[in-house]
Design a protein around this motif. Structure first.
Motif, PDB file in Angstrom:
ATOM      1  N   SER A 117     -94.292 -28.329-141.639  1.00 16.53           N
ATOM      2  CA  SER A 117     -94.097 -28.945-142.948  1.00 16.53           C
ATOM      3  C   SER A 117     -92.639 -29.310-143.201  1.00 16.53           C
ATOM      4  O   SER A 117     -92.349 -30.192-144.014  1.00 16.53           O
ATOM      5  N   ARG A 118     -91.722 -28.654-142.514  1.00 15.19           N
ATOM      6  CA  ARG A 118     -90.292 -28.918-142.677  1.00 15.19           C
ATOM      7  C   ARG A 118     -89.539 -28.323-141.494  1.00 15.19           C
ATOM      8  O   ARG A 118     -89.986 -27.360-140.883  1.00 15.19           O
TER       9      ARG A 118
ATOM     10  N   ASP B 163     -89.782 -38.880-140.078  1.00 13.49           N
ATOM     11  CA  ASP B 163     -90.374 -38.693-141.400  1.00 13.49           C
ATOM     12  C   ASP B 163     -90.562 -37.223-141.763  1.00 13.49           C
ATOM     13  O   ASP B 163     -90.877 -36.910-142.913  1.00 13.49           O
ATOM     14  N   VAL B 164     -90.402 -36.332-140.798  1.00 12.06           N
ATOM     15  CA  VAL B 164     -90.594 -34.911-141.066  1.00 12.06           C
ATOM     16  C   VAL B 164     -89.535 -34.439-142.067  1.00 12.06           C
ATOM     17  O   VAL B 164     -88.336 -34.644-141.852  1.00 12.06           O
TER      18      VAL B 164
ATOM     19  N   LEU C 236     -91.267 -32.336-132.269  1.00  9.16           N
ATOM     20  CA  LEU C 236     -91.588 -33.272-133.351  1.00  9.16           C
ATOM     21  C   LEU C 236     -91.940 -34.649-132.810  1.00  9.16           C
ATOM     22  O   LEU C 236     -92.731 -35.373-133.410  1.00  9.16           O
TER      23      LEU C 236
ATOM     24  N   SER D  79     -99.658 -20.826-137.685  1.00  9.46           N
ATOM     25  CA  SER D  79    -100.489 -21.614-138.600  1.00  9.46           C
ATOM     26  C   SER D  79    -101.975 -21.309-138.460  1.00  9.46           C
ATOM     27  O   SER D  79    -102.802 -21.942-139.119  1.00  9.46           O
TER      28      SER D  79
ATOM     29  N   ASP E  72     -95.556 -34.151-131.786  1.00  9.69           N
ATOM     30  CA  ASP E  72     -96.468 -33.946-132.914  1.00  9.69           C
ATOM     31  C   ASP E  72     -95.671 -33.811-134.209  1.00  9.69           C
ATOM     32  O   ASP E  72     -95.306 -32.704-134.604  1.00  9.69           O
ATOM     33  N   PRO E  73     -95.395 -34.910-134.892  1.00 12.26           N
ATOM     34  CA  PRO E  73     -94.601 -34.850-136.115  1.00 12.26           C
ATOM     35  C   PRO E  73     -95.306 -34.176-137.280  1.00 12.26           C
ATOM     36  O   PRO E  73     -94.682 -33.904-138.305  1.00 12.26           O
ATOM     37  N   THR E  74     -96.600 -33.891-137.129  1.00 14.79           N
ATOM     38  CA  THR E  74     -97.334 -33.195-138.189  1.00 14.79           C
ATOM     39  C   THR E  74     -97.413 -31.687-137.941  1.00 14.79           C
ATOM     40  O   THR E  74     -98.066 -30.970-138.697  1.00 14.79           O
TER      41      THR E  74
ATOM     42  N   ALA F 201     -92.186 -41.518-135.910  1.00 15.35           N
ATOM     43  CA  ALA F 201     -92.665 -40.681-137.014  1.00 15.35           C
ATOM     44  C   ALA F 201     -91.943 -39.339-137.074  1.00 15.35           C
ATOM     45  O   ALA F 201     -91.993 -38.660-138.100  1.00 15.35           O
ATOM     46  N   ARG F 202     -91.259 -38.955-136.011  1.00 14.50           N
ATOM     47  CA  ARG F 202     -90.501 -37.703-136.049  1.00 14.50           C
ATOM     48  C   ARG F 202     -89.428 -37.746-137.139  1.00 14.50           C
ATOM     49  O   ARG F 202     -89.017 -36.711-137.664  1.00 14.50           O
TER      50      ARG F 202
ATOM     51  N   ALA G 127     -98.714 -23.115-143.937  1.00 18.53           N
ATOM     52  CA  ALA G 127     -97.731 -24.122-143.556  1.00 18.53           C
ATOM     53  C   ALA G 127     -96.644 -23.430-142.750  1.00 18.53           C
ATOM     54  O   ALA G 127     -96.379 -22.239-142.921  1.00 18.53           O
TER      55      ALA G 127
END
Length: 252
Positions: free
Chosen positions: A113-114, A188-189, A105, A83, A108-110, A185-186, A88
């Protein structure tokens, strides 16, 4: 339904809009396992990095002491490198690679992107690959194929021979380490599961029933399911179709 027949061509898209892909192999495998798929994805315009997780490099003198945390850190570094140009990044995890991906994840869940799980899925808090793995055993060699709980359907005898010849034992710490996850939040990825060994409908039935290996799937809040019927190693049995499916998922 096999969704790969609906793959969109990437030639109409500017190359720089495509996400970078990091291919992570499962147990006993190194980056070499992805060779056929990686070449197909590069032909489609993706920047591709195939990784060998810590503990799976036969030339590493400390190979048998590597941990899941070491593997998650290696993935973090791979994502950072991929990155660096602003691209992405999509992580592609085969089989047991879903465990270190889940750790990443959680941290760092951000980061990506997938995630694309290939005959795999996320791990849940408190899970362990083999709770009974002996503390005194250094590693776990690839067992006879007829003793594996995984289907070799579609894989040629030659590919199975290469697998056997190149397989690297799984480090003992990876086999017995308990996974600790705390970041909701992991879930939500954005995630895609490519179901190979059994249909996605069956996979979701297992997840909702609380199956030990699949339960965490039911908690994902942005999940796409794609069926690619074959055995557990589609990178060898259906490499062209797998690359097309990964590419389509990555462009979501």
């Amino acid at each position: 339904m096999d969704h790969t027949t609906n793959t969109l061509p990437t030639s109409s898209l500017p190359t720089n809009t495509l996400p970078s892909l990091i291919l992570v192999p499962g147990h006993w495998l190194g980056a070499w396992a992805w060779d056929g798929v990686a070449s197909e994805l590069r032909a489609r315009g993706h920047a591709v990095t195939a990784v060998t997780l810590p503990g799976l490099d036969p030339d590493d003198p400390d190979r048998a002491t590597r941990t899941l945390d070491d593997q998650a850190e290696a993935l973090r570094q791979a994502v950072a490198a991929a990155s660096a140009d602003g691209s992405a990044v999509v992580l592609v995890a085969h089989s047991g690679a879903g465990v270190p991906v889940s750790l990443l994840l959680d941290q760092d869940p951000t980061a990506v992107s997938r995630v694309v799980y290939v005959d795999s899925g996320p791990s849940g808090d408190g899970s362990v690959f083999d709770a009974d793995f002996p503390a005194e055993q250094a590693d776990s060699e690839l067992p006879p194929f007829d003793q594996l709980q995984a289907s070799p359907d579609g894989v040629s005898e030659q590919d199975l021979r290469v697998f056997r010849e190149r397989a690297v034992p799984q480090p003992g710490p990876v086999m017995r380490q308990v996974v600790h996850l705390t970041n909701d939040a992991r879930r939500d990825v954005p995630s895609t599961i490519i179901a190979c060994s059994f249909p996605s409908e069956v996979l979701m039935q297992m997840a909702r029933a609380g199956n030990e290996m699949m339960a965490e799937v039911a908690s994902l809040r942005d999940l796409e399911l794609v069926d690619l019927p074959t055995g557990h190693w589609p990178m060898w049995s259906r490499p062209v179709e797998l690359a097309a499916t990964i590419s389509t998922a990555a462009e979501r």
